[in-house]
Scaffold this active site. Structure first.
Site, PDB file in Angstrom:
ATOM      1  CG  ASN A 157       7.938   2.364  15.232  1.00  0.00           C
ATOM      2  OD1 ASN A 157       7.726   2.707  14.098  1.00  0.00           O
ATOM      3  ND2 ASN A 157       8.519   1.302  15.808  1.00  0.00           N
ATOM      4  CD  GLU A 255      13.781  -3.142   6.943  1.00  0.00           C
ATOM      5  OE1 GLU A 255      13.872  -3.946   7.881  1.00  0.00           O
ATOM      6  OE2 GLU A 255      14.864  -3.199   6.354  1.00  0.00           O
ATOM      7  CB  CYS A 289      10.255  -2.816  14.551  1.00  0.00           C
ATOM      8  SG  CYS A 289      11.807  -2.022  14.087  1.00  0.00           S
ATOM      9  CD  GLU A 464      14.785   1.108   5.731  1.00  0.00           C
ATOM     10  OE1 GLU A 464      14.626   1.305   7.014  1.00  0.00           O
ATOM     11  OE2 GLU A 464      13.963   1.487   4.921  1.00  0.00           O
TER      12      GLU A 464
HETATM   13  P1  NAD Z   1       1.015   0.080   9.865  1.00  0.00           P
HETATM   14  O1  NAD Z   1       1.092  -1.073   9.136  1.00  0.00           O
HETATM   15  O2  NAD Z   1      -0.460   0.115  10.418  1.00  0.00           O
HETATM   16  O3  NAD Z   1       1.204   1.372   8.885  1.00  0.00           O
HETATM   17  C1  NAD Z   1       2.511   1.732   8.128  1.00  0.00           C
HETATM   18  C2  NAD Z   1       2.092   2.524   7.169  1.00  0.00           C
HETATM   19  O4  NAD Z   1       1.316   2.102   6.053  1.00  0.00           O
HETATM   20  C3  NAD Z   1       1.577   3.531   7.427  1.00  0.00           C
HETATM   21  O5  NAD Z   1       2.151   5.109   6.888  1.00  0.00           O
HETATM   22  C4  NAD Z   1       0.172   3.673   6.914  1.00  0.00           C
HETATM   23  O6  NAD Z   1      -0.515   4.646   6.798  1.00  0.00           O
HETATM   24  C5  NAD Z   1       0.103   2.504   5.816  1.00  0.00           C
HETATM   25  N1  NAD Z   1      -0.738   1.675   5.517  1.00  0.00           N
HETATM   26  C6  NAD Z   1      -1.740   1.403   5.896  1.00  0.00           C
HETATM   27  N2  NAD Z   1      -2.394   0.625   5.340  1.00  0.00           N
HETATM   28  C7  NAD Z   1      -1.767   0.571   4.160  1.00  0.00           C
HETATM   29  C8  NAD Z   1      -2.008  -0.148   2.855  1.00  0.00           C
HETATM   30  N3  NAD Z   1      -3.250  -0.968   2.586  1.00  0.00           N
HETATM   31  N4  NAD Z   1      -1.305   0.064   1.675  1.00  0.00           N
HETATM   32  C9  NAD Z   1      -0.304   0.917   1.865  1.00  0.00           C
HETATM   33  N5  NAD Z   1       0.183   1.293   3.098  1.00  0.00           N
HETATM   34  C10 NAD Z   1      -0.840   1.473   4.129  1.00  0.00           C
HETATM   35  O7  NAD Z   1       2.300   0.386  10.966  1.00  0.00           O
HETATM   36  P2  NAD Z   1       2.164   1.367  12.167  1.00  0.00           P
HETATM   37  O8  NAD Z   1       1.170   0.988  13.272  1.00  0.00           O
HETATM   38  O9  NAD Z   1       2.260   2.624  11.567  1.00  0.00           O
HETATM   39  O10 NAD Z   1       3.766   0.835  12.642  1.00  0.00           O
HETATM   40  C11 NAD Z   1       3.831  -0.267  13.601  1.00  0.00           C
HETATM   41  C12 NAD Z   1       4.393  -1.258  12.836  1.00  0.00           C
HETATM   42  O11 NAD Z   1       5.451  -1.034  12.215  1.00  0.00           O
HETATM   43  C13 NAD Z   1       4.955  -2.345  13.742  1.00  0.00           C
HETATM   44  O12 NAD Z   1       4.329  -3.873  13.469  1.00  0.00           O
HETATM   45  C14 NAD Z   1       6.481  -2.694  13.791  1.00  0.00           C
HETATM   46  O13 NAD Z   1       7.042  -3.695  14.052  1.00  0.00           O
HETATM   47  C15 NAD Z   1       6.493  -2.008  12.388  1.00  0.00           C
HETATM   48  N6  NAD Z   1       7.904  -1.306  12.140  1.00  0.00           N
HETATM   49  C16 NAD Z   1       8.990  -2.164  11.645  1.00  0.00           C
HETATM   50  C17 NAD Z   1      10.135  -1.737  11.580  1.00  0.00           C
HETATM   51  C18 NAD Z   1      11.322  -2.149  11.099  1.00  0.00           C
HETATM   52  O14 NAD Z   1      12.443  -1.944  10.591  1.00  0.00           O
HETATM   53  N7  NAD Z   1      11.345  -3.762  10.792  1.00  0.00           N
HETATM   54  C19 NAD Z   1      10.418  -0.325  12.001  1.00  0.00           C
HETATM   55  C20 NAD Z   1       9.427   0.252  12.388  1.00  0.00           C
HETATM   56  C21 NAD Z   1       8.054   0.031  12.864  1.00  0.00           C
END
Ligand code: NAD
Length: 486
Positions: A157, A255, A289, A464
């Site tokens: 995102n 995060e 997020c 962060e």
């Molecule tokens: P996601 O958890 O699907 O993927 C995040 C990352 O993890 C990607 O690079 C993905 O390829 C990788 N990934 C997937 N499976 C994995 C595994 N088994 N082991 C290690 N890495 C793996 O998240 P998304 O859909 O890309 O992003 C949206 C989510 O991120 C939402 O829940 C949002 O709230 C969260 N987010 C949090 C913050 C924060 O600062 N707290 C900021 C932005 C997004």
């Protein structure tokens, strides 16, 4: 160059641009019209092994960790300058890749990346130890040392902002990095690798592998030569990553998801509050997020706010992200559009009334969903307890400050929260009681690289931005030297 002007992405390992060992490449889709923008190499676990080996060698021979903080600082300031030079290209890439309105990629995403590098470039010069009380006839001091090879795993995102907020402090502290961006949005990571190379970050210090999250991410986290994990993503994946990291006792920063409460008291300035509310759930099409997806309104104001919102959200410009006036673009993918739509359907089945939006916008074959306001849900409804991650806000009424706090704290998440009130005393009182890493008063998403950012509960651990981030990427060593009297 592809038809849209974006070069195909290759893997960046040990300072060389290489293809995946399988030779596989995958298309990158523009969510605004489902067209293919370009393609990227689809890495294998063998490529991850090469990237980790390069990062390990780069860490161990001191080509980066052995530089003084001042020397690293100079290079990181150059990275900020090169981002500035390539700002328009990065903004266009982020818009095409994620569907973010160009207004914001120019105004927020790229400038934030620059600010992250400038801030941590400055802090790189401040890493220091302390003299400590020693036993008799000894002298003790502490050193802050880098962790080693850091796996940086980022979500779809905010690809540029979230990779910069990991790379800048990790590099400032002297670590080396393997970065795995999200499958859907890899473009800015590839451009950033070029920028790091141009700015003089030595080969092997930052490596970028694009490819399947579960396969590569899992392999990276478990890799014995990866010393620490910096993960931003969903709570579900974050839990898996944290459990895997625990097997190797690796420090981990997570995060994760959020479902932020935005509390509007009856004494709020309505214009300020409405601006904050709309910003809090439509920004980045709600793929945020820190979204203020749960609006809690003191009962005397409830109907007024719902009335204003249900009229106003339809006027927020929704459309092609390349149009300079667009404020809401598409969701990132068809899969995600279907997910958000299903959340809204289930909310209706649980008693929610959709008073605005609630449906797709058909435009160019893109993944558009109208900003949506839902009232009347019970507090245990899925859309209140879970993260929708779309332009959707639920509205609940409350009758007392205590009830507002209880509702705000009633989910498993604890990232961002907001208080809209003209009473400073109330703002301090409520801020202290919210189970959240971040509280904004009379506004939303007021961020700065100097202000720590992160969550509590299932929204993650670690911070962060700010000096806290630099501390996350270092560890303390104590040195005690015997100083015999004679
Ligand atoms: P996601 O958890 O699907 O993927 C995040 C990352 O993890 C990607 O690079 C993905 O390829 C990788 N990934 C997937 N499976 C994995 C595994 N088994 N082991 C290690 N890495 C793996 O998240 P998304 O859909 O890309 O992003 C949206 C989510 O991120 C939402 O829940 C949002 O709230 C969260 N987010 C949090 C913050 C924060 O600062 N707290 C900021 C932005 C997004």
């Amino acid at each position: 160059m592809g038809a849209t002007g974006f070069a195909p992405g290759r893997l960046y390992i040990d300072g060389a641009w290489t293809e995946s060992s399988s030779g596989e490449r995958r298309g990158v889709v523009n969510p605004a019209d489902a067209s293919t923008i370009t393609d990227v190499s689809w890495a294998t676990t063998a490529d991850v092994d090469r990237a980790v080996a390069a990062a390990k060698a780069a860490f161990e021979d001191g080509r980066w960790s052995g530089l003084s903080g001042r020397e690293r600082s100079r290079i990181l300031f150059r990275v900020a300058e090169r981002i500035r030079d390539r700002a328009e290209e990065l903004a266009q890439a982020e818009t095409a890749d994620v569907g973010k309105p160009i207004l914001f990629t120019r105004m927020i995403d790229v400038p934030t990346a620059i600010e992250q590098f400038e801030y941590f470039a400055a802090l790189a010069q401040t890493i220091e130890g302390a003299a400590r009380l020693a036993p008799a006839n000894a002298f003790s001091y502490t050193r802050r040392e880098p962790l080693g090879v850091v796996a940086a795993i980022t979500p779809f995102n905010f690809p540029l902002i979230l990779s910069s907020s990991k790379l800048a402090p990790a590099l400032a502290a002297g670590n080396t990095i393997v970065h795995k961006p999200a499958e859907d949005t890899p473009l800015s990571a590839v451009i950033m690798a070029q920028i790091l190379e141009e700015a003089g970050v030595p080969a092997g210090v930052v490596n970028v592998v694009t490819g399947a999250g579960a396969e590569l991410g899992n392999h990276l986290v478990a890799h014995p030569d990866v010393n620490a994990i910096a993960f931003t993503g969903s709570t579900t994946v974050g839990q898996k990553v944290a459990m895997k990291a625990a097997e190797g006792f690796k420090p981990i920063m997570t995060e994760l998801g959020g479902n932020g409460p935005n509390i509007v008291f009856a004494d709020a300035d309505i214009d300020v509050a409405v601006g904050a509310i709309i910003n809090s759930f439509v920004y980045n099409t709600g793929q945020f997020c820190m979204a203020g997806a749960r609006l809690l309104v003191e009962r005397p104001l409830h109907d007024t706010i719902v009335g204003i919102l249900s009229g106003a959200v339809g006027n927020v410009p929704l459309g092609r992200p390349t149009d300079p006036g667009t404020v809401i673009g598409p969701l990132v993918s068809e899969r995600h559009l279907e997910r958000v739509e299903a959340f809204v359907e289930r909310a209706k089945a649980q008693g929610g009334q959709v008073v605005a939006g609630g449906e797709r916008l058909e435009l160019d074959g893109g993944y558009y969903f109208k900003p949506t306001v839902i009232t009347g849900l019970p507090n245990d409804a899925e859309a209140i307890q879970e993260e929708v991650f779309g332009p959707v806000v639920t509205v609940q009424a409350f009758d007392s400050e205590e009830e507002a706090i209880a509702l705000a704290n009633s989910t498993r998440y604890g990232l961002a929260s907001g208080i809209q009130t003209q009473s400073i005393a109330r703002a301090h009182r409520v801020a202290a009681k919210l189970e959240a890493g971040i509280v904004w008063v009379n506004g939303w998403a007021m961020l700065d690289p100097s202000v720590p950012f992160g969550g509590v509960k299932h929204s993650g651990m670690g911070r962060e931005s700010g000096p806290d981030a630099l501390l996350n990427y270092t560890r303390t060593k104590s040195v005690t030297i015997s100083t015999p009297a004679s």
